[in-house]
Design a protein around this motif. Sequence first.
Motif: not given
Length: 123
Positions: A31, A33, A49, A95-97, A104, A107, A110, A113
């Motif tokens: 991911y 982050t 990020a 958070g991760v995406t 990125v 929000e 994502y 969280w």
Amino acid sequence: VQLQASGGGLVQPGGSLTLSCAASGGSFRRYTTGWFRQAPGKEREFVAAFGWSGNTKYTDPVKGRFTISRDNAKNLVHLQMNSLKPEDTAVYYCGVTTVIWGRVTQENDYLYWGQGTQVTVSS
């Protein structure tokens, strides 16, 4: 993936703190982050990020003061915060995406969280 943010606290202006984000049920290497923060009465905003490939991005107000890093062995992402200012006071969230790098800072993109950790910069 479950995330847990830690490391917040009370620090004087000019001081330092290191926030950590721990993941269970998944690897940060899969991911991007991100760290976001929300000050009282304000919207949540992007801070920094760390991409799955190792690239980094920062919001302008923290450039040169904050450093985001990843510890692959411990599956942690850190946010080293130096030269802290009162305006850095906020609840910080990790958070991760999997979104493309150009998004990125958004929000809403994502997936997961952490619960947030309070950072207060005050004398």
